[in-house]
Design a protein around this motif. Structure first.
Motif, mmCIF file in Angstrom:
data_model
loop_
_atom_site.group_PDB
_atom_site.id
_atom_site.type_symbol
_atom_site.label_atom_id
_atom_site.label_comp_id
_atom_site.label_asym_id
_atom_site.label_seq_id
_atom_site.Cartn_x
_atom_site.Cartn_y
_atom_site.Cartn_z
ATOM 1 N N LEU A 187 0.823 -1.212 0.000
ATOM 2 C CA LEU A 187 0.000 0.000 0.000
ATOM 3 C C LEU A 187 0.862 1.269 0.000
ATOM 4 N N ARG A 188 1.968 1.238 0.734
ATOM 5 C CA ARG A 188 2.862 2.409 0.751
ATOM 6 C C ARG A 188 3.400 2.661 -0.657
ATOM 7 N N ASN A 189 3.806 1.572 -1.334
ATOM 8 C CA ASN A 189 4.263 1.710 -2.730
ATOM 9 C C ASN A 189 3.144 2.238 -3.617
ATOM 10 N N GLY A 190 1.912 1.808 -3.303
ATOM 11 C CA GLY A 190 0.771 2.257 -4.109
ATOM 12 C C GLY A 190 0.472 3.746 -3.964
ATOM 13 N N ILE B 142 6.249 -5.147 -16.116
ATOM 14 C CA ILE B 142 5.109 -4.330 -15.669
ATOM 15 C C ILE B 142 5.130 -4.171 -14.151
ATOM 16 N N PHE B 143 5.436 -5.290 -13.462
ATOM 17 C CA PHE B 143 5.421 -5.287 -12.001
ATOM 18 C C PHE B 143 6.838 -5.385 -11.440
ATOM 19 N N LEU B 191 2.184 -2.455 -7.076
ATOM 20 C CA LEU B 191 2.951 -3.510 -7.747
ATOM 21 C C LEU B 191 3.760 -2.983 -8.930
ATOM 22 N N ALA B 192 3.333 -1.862 -9.502
ATOM 23 C CA ALA B 192 3.922 -1.378 -10.752
ATOM 24 C C ALA B 192 5.400 -1.021 -10.605
ATOM 25 N N THR B 193 6.164 -1.222 -11.680
ATOM 26 C CA THR B 193 7.565 -0.782 -11.708
ATOM 27 C C THR B 193 7.584 0.749 -11.676
#
Lengths: 194, 194
Positions: A187-190, B142-143, B191-193
């Motif tokens: 979630l932090r990455n999101g 992508i991820f 998840l995305a790069t």
């Protein structure tokens, strides 16, 4: 107890005792009055109905140990650290409530099902705190969110496993800490700016 | 029914009927045998115990409408589109089960509590499908995920609100679609790069 010494706080504490002793199905206002040594009319002068008393006691239970959450939301530090701390604090408060006194937790889970407005208000308050933290993160250039309120609601829902009482049975599992941190990282990455 | 015509599939279908009619507390193997016009000994030749029969019927229920999920995991397209489709397919299957026949759903929710190994295996399969999709996404650029299995477990837990039966009461709410998409957006970004 004399009539003048009877405060809402004392009534709420006695109600908790009565709920713990008799369970939510059997506990009555008369039991609460008897515990306090007053007439049930005296209790009704502070809480207009059994429903009002149950709502007040549920609200008190929901807000307990959650005051620190408001403090974290109002803090000035980096938003990602505060968001992490907020989530951990909420989870630990819930975990303590569920594991330290499972019987009382079950009682309140029943009450929560009967007092949906109180619960709604409580959940709104939590999402508002998250909104404040995420908005701060956007201002600090740490987070990217077109609409902090939407992101806050999504963050709250994506962490349901760690605060919704329907997941309480999982809060004592051996991987729960690891799981919380993995969801937090995702979630932090999101939320993070790219 | 003749003994030779008695197949596991027929017994499972009869068990579903009996569960629907009598509920999980009252349904017995004798009821199942009576529905099929065979002796209960004939049923026991296929399922060694009432517990084994309940496990098999629960597994069938869990796997129903989930075969398409395995297909999405095995597909070759862009991983983000497949992950989104997997989540929507799972949610819609769960939503249909819960809303189309709430009584049967309640019956299976009870059975699920009694057959934890079957449920564990089912959840592991779902997380393995997610792991395959996320690993494909990493290969496709992508991820980003150090460990696709950990990311998959986190993704599954972060979407609990949309597949765990304890949240079923929320699946008919007016904002559920919007909520699902907001959580999806947050997780996809997570998840995305970069």
């Amino acid at each position: 107890m004399t009539e003048s010494a009877l405060t809402p706080e004392r009534i709420l504490r006695a109600t908790e005792d009565v709920l713990r002793r008799y369970g939510p199905a059997k506990a009555t206002v008369v039991d609460v009055a008897r515990t306090l040594g007053v007439s049930h009319g005296s209790v009704y002068r502070h809480f207009s109905s059994k429903a009002a008393l149950r709502e007040a006691v549920t609200e008190r239970w929901l807000d307990r140990a959650h005051t620190s959450l408001a403090g974290i939301a109002a803090d000035a530090g980096p938003a990602d650290e505060r968001l992490h701390r907020w989530l951990r604090t909420l989870f630990e408060a819930k975990q303590h409530k569920a594991l330290d006194d499972p019987e009382l937790f079950a009682t309140y889970t029943t009450l929560i099902g009967q007092t949906s407005e109180v619960v709604e208000r409580h959940l709104e308050t939590l999402v508002e705190q998250l909104t404040a933290i995420i908005a701060d993160g956007v201002a600090q250039g740490i987070f990217a969110a077109d609409d902090p309120a939407t992101a806050a609601r999504a963050f709250f829902q994506a962490t349901s496993r760690f605060h919704d009482p329907c997941h309480a049975a999982q809060w004592s599992g051996p991987r729960i800490e690891e799981d919380l941190e993995a969801v937090w990282t995702l979630l932090r990455n999101g939320l993070a700016t790219r």
